[in-house]
Design a protein around this motif. Structure first.
Motif: not given
Length: 228
Positions: A98-105
């Motif tokens: 989830t933290d990677m998804f948020v970072e990229v978005m």
């Protein structure tokens, strides 16, 4: 004719760095942002004798963005281009933390729009507001597996820029999403078929030729329309 003014967000390396130098070579005055001190961008600025300015910006920081807006108060731009983006590899979407998804978005979709909202008003009527997108963000061309998170972030970026253009349809500015192609950069990887020194002059041609054309366009480096 007065010197054309450009602001490039994300120019410490890769496409942004090459574009900054290309525009200066064409007679533009360029303000280019970086997250770090020193480096090749600073060296280039020293060599261009004042025609290339360097500003510090972490694009994902609203506080730093507001500070940059304050520093640029009173400036008038012919081009604002957001180039900064990240990639976090080729994980299937079900394995993306989830933290990677948020970072990229946040980096690839939300932050560029925050830049447009904060700095777009510095662009003169008839000037251009542009964002470096990717064919990877085309929903209709997503026919091969891989890089699902990056593709999703660029598709989200395209949709958000479409919303921005709709809200600002009457501001007299050109809006562009640019697909520069798959280039050999840190983000594009060492096996990419293009090199920025060859593709970016074509991108600059598109930016210059489209100036003053109303509406939003999603174009590749040859000026051809990329399907949404």
């Amino acid at each position: 004719m007065s010197e054309r003014q450009a602001l490039i967000i994300g120019a410490s390396r890769g496409l942004g760095l090459v574009l900054a130098n290309e525009l200066v070579r064409r007679g533009w005055h360029v303000i280019a942002t970086t997250r770090q001190e020193g480096g090749e961008l600073r060296e280039n600025a020293d060599a261009w004798d004042g025609r290339l300015e360097v500003e510090s910006l972490e694009m994902t920081s609203p506080e730093q963005l507001a500070a940059l807006r304050e520093r640029l108060s009173g400036r008038r731009l012919d081009l604002l281009l957001v180039n900064a983006a990240i990639d976090r590899g080729d994980l299937p979407i079900g394995e993306v933390p989830t933290d990677m998804f948020v970072e990229v978005m946040v980096t690839n979709a939300l932050s560029p729009l925050r830049v447009l909202e904060a700095l777009g008003e510095l662009v003169v009527p008839g000037g251009t507001v542009a964002v470096m997108s990717s064919e990877q963000g085309s929903v209709s061309r997503n026919t091969e597996p891989g890089y699902e998170l990056y593709k999703a972030s660029k598709a989200a970026l395209n949709q958000l820029v479409r919303s921005y253009a709709t809200r600002n349809a009457d501001d007299g500015r050109t809006k562009l999403l640019i697909d520069p192609g798959h280039n050999r950069t840190r983000l594009g990887g060492p096996d990419a078929p293009l090199i920025p020194q060859e593709s970016i002059p074509a991108v600059a041609d598109v930016l210059e030729s489209q100036a003053g054309v109303p509406g939003l366009r999603f174009l590749d480096r040859d000026g051809e329309t990329v399907p949404w």
